[in-house]
Write an enzyme that holds these catalytic residues in place. Structure first.
Site, short mmCIF file in Angstrom:
data_model
loop_
_atom_site.label_atom_id
_atom_site.label_comp_id
_atom_site.label_asym_id
_atom_site.label_seq_id
_atom_site.Cartn_x
_atom_site.Cartn_y
_atom_site.Cartn_z
N GLU A 45 -40.97 151.58 17.03
CA GLU A 45 -40.51 151.63 15.64
C GLU A 45 -39.24 150.79 15.44
O GLU A 45 -39.07 150.16 14.40
CB GLU A 45 -40.27 153.07 15.19
N GLU A 55 -45.09 169.57 12.97
CA GLU A 55 -44.35 168.35 13.29
C GLU A 55 -43.07 168.61 14.09
O GLU A 55 -42.32 169.54 13.82
CB GLU A 55 -43.97 167.60 12.00
N ARG A 114 -40.30 156.62 -0.92
CA ARG A 114 -41.09 157.75 -0.45
C ARG A 114 -41.86 158.32 -1.62
O ARG A 114 -41.29 158.99 -2.49
CB ARG A 114 -40.17 158.78 0.20
N GLY A 171 -42.56 176.02 8.29
CA GLY A 171 -43.41 176.87 7.45
C GLY A 171 -44.84 176.37 7.32
O GLY A 171 -45.77 177.17 7.21
N GLU A 181 -48.75 146.82 7.81
CA GLU A 181 -49.21 146.29 6.53
C GLU A 181 -48.96 147.34 5.43
O GLU A 181 -49.26 148.52 5.62
CB GLU A 181 -50.71 145.98 6.62
N ALA A 220 -37.89 155.40 11.81
CA ALA A 220 -38.68 156.46 12.44
C ALA A 220 -40.16 156.20 12.19
O ALA A 220 -40.52 155.45 11.29
CB ALA A 220 -38.29 157.82 11.87
N GLU A 262 -51.92 178.50 7.02
CA GLU A 262 -52.46 177.15 6.82
C GLU A 262 -51.34 176.14 7.02
O GLU A 262 -50.25 176.33 6.51
CB GLU A 262 -53.01 177.05 5.40
#
Lengths: 190, 190
Positions: free
Chosen positions: A98, A125, A70, A121, A144, A82, A44
């Protein structure tokens, strides 16, 4: 005696996609797979469009960072600009976009540095890294709800922060290690 | 004129957890949050127990890697041994366990190198990196369905693979850059 594993024995083959889920934003894929010993298993992972990171060189050995909160880690990170690749967009264009959106710069040259896989794993990406040189300020236009604080650091200051465990974001840390190799003339890019 | 953003304005506050989902293996959390401008937004991320990576030093400047198929990217990766932290386990113990399970070695000393955040956009994962020295072979015991091929490389060979975009796994690449700093006596660890 244990059977020696050959490279082909590492490969996992898909039997079926069991589900595709998009809880709200993250898109997940769950596959039933077959191992080389014929056993079945489940894999998954997050489906990700890929991303581009920019090393904005204000002048040689001086880079532009952004501070950003974050949420998964509930912490402010010092990062290089990024962002995610838009549908159908070339990574180089993402990098340019960006750079302008997040910190308001346009670059005379953008050189490809490398591509990295942050989450092998559980995500597909990939992050493409570019070095932006010959910068001109044109004004930023953050998305925004995207709040950023720009910060300029010399390479020396930034590497000191890596060493002191203060820059822990992998894409930023890797971009800095590569940039150090490049400015020292040890590794070259086109 | 645009309002200057202060560090406190970066912070996002949770309003509510909307859902916790565990499709099969990955655990996701979806939160409704409030930005500093009072706007609401959704943040969704993978809940991860954290992981430990080991740099197994066969001898000075010579390291033990593993080749492993990573299903999300459908590719064999050259990586340093690593694994998820078991519930309640100290990261150092995870590192020792993975070193024995994946490649069959016990280390005389395990030194903490650094901790990195691979996916700050959509996971709370942290990876703790350790340097394992004084290795003795005791026999491996991989998890069921875990297929690995060990491979020894010198630091020089490994860095060449980083430079040629052949080692793209972030945790492995970062561990190599750190190891290079350490063996060259530029950065020290305890």
């Amino acid at each position: 005696m244990k059977k020696k594993i050959a490279e082909k024995d590492l490969i996992e083959k898909k039997i079926a996609t069991l589900s595709m889920q998009n809880p709200r934003y993250l898109k997940l894929q769950t596959d039933e797979i077959q191992l080389s010993n014929s056993q079945k298993a489940i894999r998954e992972f997050v489906l990700h469009p890929g991303a581009a990171l920019v090393i904005p060189e204000i002048k040689k050995g001086e880079l532009l960072f952004v501070k950003q909160f974050r949420y998964p880690l509930k912490k402010i990170f010092l990062e290089l600009p990024a962002g995610k690749i838009d549908k159908g967009e070339k990574p180089l264009l993402t990098a340019k976009r960006e750079l302008q959106e997040e910190v308001g710069y346009r670059a005379k040259t953008m050189k490809y540095v490398t591509s990295i896989h942050p989450v092998i794993g559980y995500s597909d990406e990939v992050i493409h890294i570019y070095l932006a040189q010959g910068l001109t300020y044109v004004g930023d236009s953050p998305d925004e709800g995207e709040f950023l604080i720009p910060q300029i650091l010399t390479l020396k200051q930034a590497m000191e922060k890596v060493k002191r465990h203060k820059i822990t974001d992998v894409k930023t840390q890797i971009a800095l290690f590569w940039y150090e190799k490049i400015v020292r003339g040890l590794w070259s890019i086109k």
